[in-house]
Design a protein around this motif. Structure first.
Motif, PDB file in Angstrom:
ATOM      1  N   TYR A 685       0.827  -1.200   0.000  1.00 21.62           N
ATOM      2  CA  TYR A 685       0.000   0.000   0.000  1.00 21.62           C
ATOM      3  C   TYR A 685       0.869   1.260   0.000  1.00 21.62           C
ATOM      4  O   TYR A 685       0.587   2.220  -0.728  1.00 21.62           O
ATOM      5  CB  TYR A 685      -0.919  -0.008   1.211  1.00 21.62           C
ATOM      6  N   ASN A 686       1.946   1.248   0.792  1.00 21.55           N
ATOM      7  CA  ASN A 686       2.839   2.407   0.837  1.00 21.55           C
ATOM      8  C   ASN A 686       3.510   2.632  -0.513  1.00 21.55           C
ATOM      9  O   ASN A 686       3.635   3.776  -0.977  1.00 21.55           O
ATOM     10  CB  ASN A 686       3.897   2.210   1.922  1.00 21.55           C
ATOM     11  N   PHE A 687       3.935   1.546  -1.151  1.00 25.01           N
ATOM     12  CA  PHE A 687       4.531   1.668  -2.487  1.00 25.01           C
ATOM     13  C   PHE A 687       3.516   2.234  -3.482  1.00 25.01           C
ATOM     14  O   PHE A 687       3.840   3.104  -4.300  1.00 25.01           O
ATOM     15  CB  PHE A 687       5.037   0.312  -2.978  1.00 25.01           C
ATOM     16  N   SER A 688       2.277   1.724  -3.428  1.00 23.03           N
ATOM     17  CA  SER A 688       1.232   2.181  -4.351  1.00 23.03           C
ATOM     18  C   SER A 688       0.920   3.651  -4.133  1.00 23.03           C
ATOM     19  O   SER A 688       0.733   4.417  -5.085  1.00 23.03           O
ATOM     20  CB  SER A 688      -0.038   1.340  -4.175  1.00 23.03           C
ATOM     21  N   GLU A 689       0.859   4.053  -2.865  1.00 25.31           N
ATOM     22  CA  GLU A 689       0.537   5.440  -2.536  1.00 25.31           C
ATOM     23  C   GLU A 689       1.621   6.390  -3.036  1.00 25.31           C
ATOM     24  O   GLU A 689       1.339   7.535  -3.405  1.00 25.31           O
ATOM     25  CB  GLU A 689       0.371   5.575  -1.023  1.00 25.31           C
ATOM     26  N   ASN A 690       2.865   5.897  -3.068  1.00 22.93           N
ATOM     27  CA  ASN A 690       3.984   6.718  -3.524  1.00 22.93           C
ATOM     28  C   ASN A 690       4.259   6.544  -5.018  1.00 22.93           C
ATOM     29  O   ASN A 690       5.328   6.935  -5.502  1.00 22.93           O
ATOM     30  CB  ASN A 690       5.249   6.366  -2.725  1.00 22.93           C
ATOM     31  N   LEU A 691       3.287   5.906  -5.735  1.00 28.64           N
ATOM     32  CA  LEU A 691       3.385   5.690  -7.186  1.00 28.64           C
ATOM     33  C   LEU A 691       4.558   4.797  -7.573  1.00 28.64           C
ATOM     34  O   LEU A 691       5.031   4.852  -8.718  1.00 28.64           O
ATOM     35  CB  LEU A 691       3.484   7.034  -7.928  1.00 28.64           C
TER      36      LEU A 691
END
Length: 729
Positions: A685-691
């Motif tokens: 989720y953190n990776f996705s949020e940071n694109l």
């Protein structure tokens, strides 16, 4: 069961245990008091000297700040000979001194100090809302002459908290022992009574207690009891709009997911379609990935700049955001819940009744609608209920894809994480219980009015195929189309692993694998470990609960059924927050440990296993278990050798679903992880949020592979019962 002799012996036994219990815990308290008193006296002896030329006020302040639980009042002068002058840390201490100096306790303390003796006041005093122990001791100069008296105020609140904890344990042990002795002496089936008691204790501690903390929070504003939060929630149009939005989304998602789930379950279990293992794998694939993965795939394929909508079709005025997109994503992500619940039910149906219908010249379609479909009703209703509650509780998908469409789970999440209004978030989350409990009661009422027994101990070894060739082709075509769509969605995730950043830079690369696996290896290890521990616990507990619910009558049965279902309806944000509130203090201090994450997995996913077990058990004739009991088998033996093998499909479904959900959990776990125990989905989720979609895709793909391997191992370890295998004819 009750006789005068048994009652007298029981009362006498409890009295002896109570006396021993009180004596043991009082001895512990006394020993702890002695140790504390000795430590306090040692501290007093270390600071019994003052330099005559130093600043007494500064000395007192330094002493008070040097010790966490000690404050000093220094009286300069010898009692009975000099006029005493008090030096204190603040005016509060001077006021406390003035109020108590003339009491008998304080005067006796001064007398002891004047004779060079340390004296502890016999009773505790209350100061600044804390219980304190007070010691009087002489203060000497460098030449060891008495020049004053030290009044040492030791904060005893931690000791009192420890004593309260001991009292809770003391009372708890006495109650538990009393109940266990009562059950063993006055019930016909002590083992089952212990199981029921254990289930009540589990739901009491890990469902009711955290829920109480959440409810209590909604009635507290600025530290006082108030209805203001609920008034705000029930009178704000935005919240009411979100409430009806959640119900509408839940109805659409549950209905479509149940239809698709039944399509897969019926085709796989009641037709001779080829490639069943592959289709079954695809039917469970959506629950393997993190809940927001399909949403990201949908946006990348069908969003405003989607690969299909804009790049291939050139559509610019289409929006996937809102109710339509959410229904699509939730249906694709949640129909496996319905499939896993119903496939075991359909496999367990004895085809004798269907054969009888066909022998009486009923058509295959009429047999399906009059025999097969009604017998599948418990599984269908259970599947619908589970998807409905899961849809209401989901916040990850609506948060990303909701757009202007409002649902309660997102509103609650924003209130908690964005606004910091924990009470509002808890109230909004609790509001979701209203439709869930209503649906649950309607389902239970309907099922209780009918009989669905089909497994009688003489099952048929085959299943009759009830579909004609055109219908079979139609079913197969629909399944193939859904599978192609799923492959497209997951192909996006896999493809994203090989590009620098999907949607921004499509350059081919393998660097994502090295970087993502290096940064995520600890999270992967923690996630697999925790899920592996939770899975068998949840599976066995679910089957035991289902057995108790279906087969036994006892006080509070309806309450237990409702409490077991409650965690599934509560948004994960509320679960996480309520667990922190409940278990971040004595008597159960487990926040930050692996234990609280495992408990969350077990309790959160327990309803799926219970519903599957209940649906399957309603088809098994109780006479099978009664026959085993008549032959001398006890409850554990009956459960292990008869019930569990017959419940194998439901048991496997429970294990599979718990492991998957444990591996892909987000909402509650994000509040419960710690520096020692991390979770792979939070990292995704953190990776996705940071694109950083490349890294997220690698970890999501890794997660899918791990779960698929676990599925295969579970199938090998828990083999099919050859006596229950059926062929399609």
């Amino acid at each position: 069961m009750f006789t005068k002799k048994k009652v007298i012996i029981y009362i006498f036994t409890i009295l002896i245990i109570a006396i021993l219990d009180i004596w043991i815990f009082n001895s512990i308290k006394s020993s702890f008091d002695d140790i504390t008193n000795e430590n306090n006296k040692n501290i007093v002896s270390l600071i019994d000297t003052v330099h005559l030329d130093q600043d007494y006020s500064k000395w007192v302040k330094n002493i008070s700040e040097s010790y966490e639980n000690l404050n000093l009042i220094y009286l300069n002068g010898v009692p009975g000979f000099d006029e005493l002058k008090a030096y204190v840390k603040s005016e509060e201490y001077l006021k406390f001194y003035d109020e108590n100096i003339n009491t008998d306790d304080f005067q006796k303390g001064l007398e002891y100090a004047s004779y060079s003796e340390v004296y502890k006041l016999p009773s505790q005093y209350t100061f600044q809302n804390k219980k304190i122990d007070i010691y009087f001791s002489p203060i000497f100069d460098e030449d060891e002459y008495i020049v004053g008296v030290g009044i040492y105020l030791f904060d005893n609140s931690k000791n009192n908290d420890f004593f309260k904890l001991l009292d809770i344990f003391s009372i708890g042990i006495l109650i538990i022992v009393s109940v266990f002795i009562y059950l063993s002496r006055f019930t016909r089936d002590p083992v089952m009574s212990y199981i029921i008691l254990g289930l009540f204790i589990i739901v009491g501690i890990f469902v009711v207690y955290p829920l109480y903390e959440a409810i209590r929070l909604t009635f507290i504003k600025n530290g006082v009891f108030s209805f203001d939060i609920w008034k705000t929630i029930l009178t704000t149009n935005q919240y009411m709009q979100a409430f009806w939005g959640s119900i509408k989304l839940g109805l659409f998602t549950a209905t479509l997911s149940t239809i698709i789930g039944f399509l897969f379950a019926f085709t796989l279990s009641r037709t001779s379609i080829k490639g069943k293992k592959f289709i079954s794998t695809m039917a469970t694939l959506p629950v393997i990935s993190p809940p927001f993965s399909l949403t990201l795939s949908i946006i990348l394929l069908f969003g405003n700049n989607g690969l299909i909508t804009k790049q291939l079709l050139g559509i610019t005025n289409f929006s996937i955001y809102g109710l339509g997109g959410l229904t699509l994503v939730q249906t694709m992500g949640m129909f496996p819940i319905a499939y896993l619940t119903m496939v075991g039910v359909l496999q367990s149906i004895d085809s004798t009744l269907e054969d009888a219908s066909l022998d009486l010249n009923a058509s295959k379609s009429k047999t399906f609608f009059k025999v097969t479909l009604p017998l599948s009703a418990p599984g269908i209703l259970s599947a619908w209920l589970l998807v409905f509650t899961n849809s209401l509780a989901d916040f990850a998908n609506p948060l990303i894809l909701g757009g202007s469409y409002k649902v309660l789970s997102v509103e609650a999440y924003i209130e908690v994480t964005g606004m910091g209004r924990l009470g509002n978030g808890a109230a909004l989350s609790l509001l979701l219980l209203l439709p869930t409990v209503t649906a649950f009661l309607i389902q239970r009422f309907w099922v209780s009015k009918k009989s669905f027994v089909t497994v009688t101990g003489k099952p048929s070894g085959r299943l009759t195929e009830l579909v004609s060739k055109p219908i079979k082709i139609t079913l197969n075509t629909l399944i193939i189309l859904i599978i192609i769509f799923l492959i497209g969605l997951y192909g996006t995730i896999i493809a994203g692993s090989f590009v620098k950043n999907w949607g921004i830079d499509y350059t081919f690369t393998l660097d994502n694998f090295k970087e993502a696996l290096q940064r995520g290896k600890e999270a992967i290890g923690d996630t697999v470990t925790l899920a592996t521990i939770a899975t068998p616990i949840a599976g066995i507990l679910a089957m035991l609960t289902a057995l108790v619910v279906v087969r036994k009558k006892f006080p509070g049965k309806k309450l237990m059924e409702i409490l077991v279902m409650v965690p599934f309806a509560i948004p994960g944000t509320l679960i996480g927050i309520s667990y922190i509130l409940a278990f971040n203090k004595p008597p159960i201090l487990i926040v930050g440990t692996a234990f609280i994450i495992i408990i969350n997995y077990v309790i959160r996913e327990l309803p799926v296993g219970v519903e599957g077990g209940v649906a399957a058990l309603r088809q098994i004739d109780p006479a099978i278990e009664e026959a085993a009991a008549d032959l001398g088998a006890d409850v554990p033996t009956i459960f292990k050798t008869i019930v569990l093998p017959l419940l194998r499909p439901a048991f496997i479904s429970s294990l599979s679903y718990t492991f998957v959900r444990s591996m892909t959990a987000v909402s509650a776990v994000i509040f419960l992880i710690s520096a020692k125990w991390y979770h792979i989905t939070v990292l995704i989720y953190n990776f996705s949020e940071n694109l950083r979609f490349g890294y997220a895709s690698v970890l999501a793909t890794t997660l899918i592979i791990i779960v698929l391997i676990a599925f295969g191992l579970m199938r090998l370890l828990i083999k099919d019962n050859k006596n229950l295998e059926k062929t399609i004819s």
